[in-house]
Design a protein around this motif. Structure first.
Motif, PDB file in Angstrom:
ATOM      1  N   PRO A  50       0.820  -1.213   0.000  1.00 33.24           N
ATOM      2  CA  PRO A  50       0.000   0.000   0.000  1.00 33.24           C
ATOM      3  C   PRO A  50       0.857   1.269   0.000  1.00 33.24           C
ATOM      4  CG  PRO A  50      -0.772  -1.554   1.664  1.00 33.24           C
ATOM      5  CD  PRO A  50       0.549  -2.077   1.148  1.00 33.24           C
ATOM      6  N   ALA A  52       0.216   3.940   1.393  1.00 30.21           N
ATOM      7  CA  ALA A  52       0.238   4.481   2.744  1.00 30.21           C
ATOM      8  C   ALA A  52       1.379   3.880   3.557  1.00 30.21           C
ATOM      9  CB  ALA A  52      -1.097   4.229   3.440  1.00 30.21           C
ATOM     10  N   GLU A  55       4.521   5.518   2.518  1.00 30.67           N
ATOM     11  CA  GLU A  55       4.562   6.849   3.139  1.00 30.67           C
ATOM     12  C   GLU A  55       5.141   6.802   4.543  1.00 30.67           C
ATOM     13  OE1 GLU A  55       0.823   8.933   3.030  1.00 30.67           O
ATOM     14  OE2 GLU A  55       0.754   8.854   0.843  1.00 30.67           O
ATOM     15  N   PRO A  61       4.590  11.883   0.871  1.00 30.59           N
ATOM     16  CA  PRO A  61       3.389  11.320   0.232  1.00 30.59           C
ATOM     17  C   PRO A  61       3.791  10.320  -0.849  1.00 30.59           C
ATOM     18  CG  PRO A  61       3.256  13.713   0.309  1.00 30.59           C
ATOM     19  CD  PRO A  61       4.637  13.335   0.750  1.00 30.59           C
ATOM     20  N   PHE A  62       2.957   9.301  -1.054  1.00 29.57           N
ATOM     21  CA  PHE A  62       3.274   8.288  -2.060  1.00 29.57           C
ATOM     22  C   PHE A  62       1.992   7.616  -2.508  1.00 29.57           C
ATOM     23  CE2 PHE A  62       4.807   4.404  -3.928  1.00 29.57           C
ATOM     24  CZ  PHE A  62       6.059   4.729  -4.433  1.00 29.57           C
ATOM     25  N   ASP A  63       1.757   7.599  -3.837  1.00 26.08           N
ATOM     26  CA  ASP A  63       0.531   6.998  -4.357  1.00 26.08           C
ATOM     27  C   ASP A  63       0.827   6.334  -5.702  1.00 26.08           C
ATOM     28  OD1 ASP A  63      -2.010   6.352  -5.302  1.00 26.08           O
ATOM     29  OD2 ASP A  63      -2.930   8.166  -4.492  1.00 26.08           O
ATOM     30  N   ALA A  66      -0.255   7.172  -9.801  1.00 26.32           N
ATOM     31  CA  ALA A  66       0.419   7.873 -10.906  1.00 26.32           C
ATOM     32  C   ALA A  66       0.638   6.940 -12.100  1.00 26.32           C
ATOM     33  CB  ALA A  66       1.754   8.444 -10.438  1.00 26.32           C
ATOM     34  N   TRP A 122      -2.604  13.583 -16.723  1.00 22.74           N
ATOM     35  CA  TRP A 122      -1.698  14.001 -15.657  1.00 22.74           C
ATOM     36  C   TRP A 122      -0.274  13.506 -15.931  1.00 22.74           C
ATOM     37  CZ3 TRP A 122       1.368  12.066 -11.698  1.00 22.74           C
ATOM     38  CH2 TRP A 122       1.668  12.976 -10.673  1.00 22.74           C
ATOM     39  N   GLN A 126      -4.851  18.040 -14.390  1.00 19.51           N
ATOM     40  CA  GLN A 126      -5.580  17.194 -13.452  1.00 19.51           C
ATOM     41  C   GLN A 126      -7.013  16.961 -13.938  1.00 19.51           C
ATOM     42  OE1 GLN A 126      -5.126  18.863  -9.505  1.00 19.51           O
ATOM     43  NE2 GLN A 126      -6.429  17.321  -8.588  1.00 19.51           N
TER      44      GLN A 126
ATOM     45  N   VAL B  23       5.350  10.301  -5.714  1.00 18.14           N
ATOM     46  CA  VAL B  23       5.322  11.241  -4.584  1.00 18.14           C
ATOM     47  C   VAL B  23       4.381  12.406  -4.900  1.00 18.14           C
ATOM     48  CG1 VAL B  23       6.706  12.854  -3.220  1.00 18.14           C
ATOM     49  CG2 VAL B  23       7.625  10.591  -3.804  1.00 18.14           C
ATOM     50  N   PHE B  25       1.917  12.509  -7.010  1.00 17.36           N
ATOM     51  CA  PHE B  25       0.530  12.043  -7.053  1.00 17.36           C
ATOM     52  C   PHE B  25      -0.020  11.884  -5.641  1.00 17.36           C
ATOM     53  CE2 PHE B  25      -3.058   9.299  -8.207  1.00 17.36           C
ATOM     54  CZ  PHE B  25      -3.456   9.866  -9.409  1.00 17.36           C
ATOM     55  N   GLY B  26       0.841  11.443  -4.735  1.00 16.49           N
ATOM     56  CA  GLY B  26       0.425  11.271  -3.348  1.00 16.49           C
ATOM     57  C   GLY B  26       0.072  12.602  -2.681  1.00 16.49           C
ATOM     58  N   ALA B  27       0.690  13.664  -3.181  1.00 10.26           N
ATOM     59  CA  ALA B  27       0.456  14.983  -2.588  1.00 10.26           C
ATOM     60  C   ALA B  27      -0.692  15.721  -3.276  1.00 10.26           C
ATOM     61  CB  ALA B  27       1.731  15.820  -2.686  1.00 10.26           C
ATOM     62  N   LEU B  28      -1.260  15.096  -4.316  1.00  8.21           N
ATOM     63  CA  LEU B  28      -2.307  15.743  -5.105  1.00  8.21           C
ATOM     64  C   LEU B  28      -3.571  15.973  -4.281  1.00  8.21           C
ATOM     65  CD1 LEU B  28      -2.029  16.519  -8.079  1.00  8.21           C
ATOM     66  CD2 LEU B  28      -3.268  14.435  -8.669  1.00  8.21           C
ATOM     67  N   GLU B  29      -4.129  17.161  -4.396  1.00  4.52           N
ATOM     68  CA  GLU B  29      -5.374  17.494  -3.689  1.00  4.52           C
ATOM     69  C   GLU B  29      -6.547  17.361  -4.655  1.00  4.52           C
ATOM     70  OE1 GLU B  29      -5.834  18.483  -0.562  1.00  4.52           O
ATOM     71  OE2 GLU B  29      -3.749  18.694   0.105  1.00  4.52           O
ATOM     72  N   PRO B  30      -7.736  17.043  -4.130  1.00  2.00           N
ATOM     73  CA  PRO B  30      -8.916  17.048  -4.996  1.00  2.00           C
ATOM     74  C   PRO B  30      -9.106  18.433  -5.622  1.00  2.00           C
ATOM     75  CG  PRO B  30      -9.432  16.081  -2.867  1.00  2.00           C
ATOM     76  CD  PRO B  30      -8.059  16.677  -2.752  1.00  2.00           C
ATOM     77  N   ASP B  41      -9.882   8.042   0.491  1.00  2.00           N
ATOM     78  CA  ASP B  41      -8.727   8.492   1.266  1.00  2.00           C
ATOM     79  C   ASP B  41      -9.042   9.772   2.031  1.00  2.00           C
ATOM     80  OD1 ASP B  41      -7.359   6.380   0.224  1.00  2.00           O
ATOM     81  OD2 ASP B  41      -6.070   7.555  -1.112  1.00  2.00           O
ATOM     82  N   GLU B  74      -6.456   2.936   2.242  1.00  4.37           N
ATOM     83  CA  GLU B  74      -5.160   2.531   2.797  1.00  4.37           C
ATOM     84  C   GLU B  74      -4.900   3.211   4.142  1.00  4.37           C
ATOM     85  OE1 GLU B  74      -2.363   3.594  -0.206  1.00  4.37           O
ATOM     86  OE2 GLU B  74      -2.790   1.837  -1.431  1.00  4.37           O
ATOM     87  N   TYR B  75      -5.641   4.282   4.409  1.00  5.50           N
ATOM     88  CA  TYR B  75      -5.391   5.072   5.615  1.00  5.50           C
ATOM     89  C   TYR B  75      -6.303   4.694   6.767  1.00  5.50           C
ATOM     90  CZ  TYR B  75      -2.766   7.743   2.241  1.00  5.50           C
ATOM     91  OH  TYR B  75      -1.877   8.098   1.263  1.00  5.50           O
TER      92      TYR B  75
END
Lengths: 169, 176
Positions: A50, A52, A55, A61-63, A66, A122, A126, B23, B25-30, B41, B74-75
């Motif tokens: 995951p 999370a 992270e 942050p990590f997702d 992408a 992206w 976005q 990284v 993408f993880g910091a991306l806001e709606p 999330d 995941e959170y």
């Protein structure tokens, strides 16, 4: 993601049909297109590791999401082209690009409850483009249609190679 | 693998850029104006912030009167009450789009109900497809540690069985 069978079959059909025009596009390159058609769904690595969890380890942050955008997908296509020797590179890049783009083309038609799909372009933007909401990833009929199309293309391909013996299987 | 310094450098650059995208993408806001709506999330980590906004999420139905779904991310996990929900049974998956009226209530403007077996089908059929591609890849390509991934020019035999091999045509593999 439409399920992977649909993606792989569509890539097979596209690449095989293109092989009638481009002599160099032999079955081994069709295979590359099929493999590349799975690239965007590498975001599913998150099921095993995951984002999370990453992270908490690295502290930023990590997702994996992408991967399911043109930016992430394109980088994996480039990596794929780089793991083959230079003389195969351009061909591998082109067919991998084809397979990868076919994945996004199909996924842009997936049901979006808001009427919009996902941020395909992206990191350029976005923006989530509108979607016709044709099907769900868990629907059964897309794979069936893809199977019929792929079977038709395979049949045509067999007929061609019988009349052009020079073409390898 | 690294037959030339520039090739090695290109691989490192691509991998670095990919990590950077994960990284970023993880910091991306709606961004509702881009139709990028808060999802699971955001609802798990900071629902309060999105009250009054449209959200798009899904979860397992855990209650039917009123309809409540358990949203997993995941959170962590949160429970949402879904107003104007379609008829559902416990255990089904409910996807919902609509405004969040308070931290744990969403008004359904768009909904979609799926049974759990449909997810099993999706992953099962995908695994089969991945296996098929893997077999084709092994048949057509091989790893040569000194130069990378190269086409096979001799048929691959496993347990005495020939699994295809080179394409029948003698290919001139050079670009240009």
């Amino acid at each position: 993601m439409a399920e992977l069978l649909t993606h792989v079959l569509v890539a097979y059909a596209c690449a095989t049909a293109l092989s009638w025009r481009y002599e160099w596009l032999t079955p081994r390159y069709v295979t590359v297109a099929m493999a590349a058609a799975m690239i965007p769904d590498l975001n599913r690595i998150g099921l095993l590791v995951p984002g999370a969890a990453v992270e908490t380890v690295v502290g930023v942050p990590f997702d994996w999401g992408a991967m399911h955008t043109l930016g992430g997908s394109l980088l994996v296509v480039c990596l794929g082209a780089l793991v083959v020797p230079a003389r195969y590179r351009r061909r591998v890049f082109l067919v991998a690009l084809l397979g990868m783009l076919s994945h996004h083309a199909l996924d842009l038609l997936l049901v979006g409850l808001s009427g919009h799909s996902y941020l395909v372009l992206w990191p350029l933007t976005q923006y989530h483009p509108p979607t016709p909401s044709l099907y769900l990833s868990s629907d059964r009929w897309p794979a069936l249609v893809a199977l019929l199309v792929a079977a038709g293309v395979r049949f045509a391909d067999r007929r061609r190679s019988e009349s052009h013996p020079a073409h390898g299987r | 693998m690294l037959t030339s310094p520039s090739r090695g450098l290109a691989i490192v650059v691509c991998l670095g850029a990919l990590l950077g995208l994960f990284v970023w993408f993880g910091a991306l806001e709606p961004a509702p104006d881009r139709h990028h709506y808060p999802g699971g999330d955001e609802l798990v980590t900071d629902a309060e912030r999105y009250v009054g906004q449209d959200v798009e999420t899904s979860g397992t139905v855990v209650g039917t009167d009123p309809v409540r779904i358990e949203v997993n991310s995941e959170y962590g996990t949160t429970e949402l009450r879904v107003v104007d929900a379609p008829p559902v049974e416990k255990g089904q998956n409910l996807r919902v789009f609509g405004p969040l009226t308070d931290e744990t209530t969403v008004v359904a403007e768009g909904t979609l109900v799926r049974d759990s077996w449909e997810f099993a089908y999706m992953y099962g059929i995908s695994a089969l497809a991945a296996l098929w591609v893997l077999l084709r890849a092994i048949r057509h390509w091989r790893l040569d540690p000194s130069v990378g991934v190269v086409p096979r020019d001799r048929p691959l035999t496993v347990w005495g069985l020939t699994i295809g091999g080179a394409d029948a045509s003698s290919e001139d593999e050079y670009d240009g």
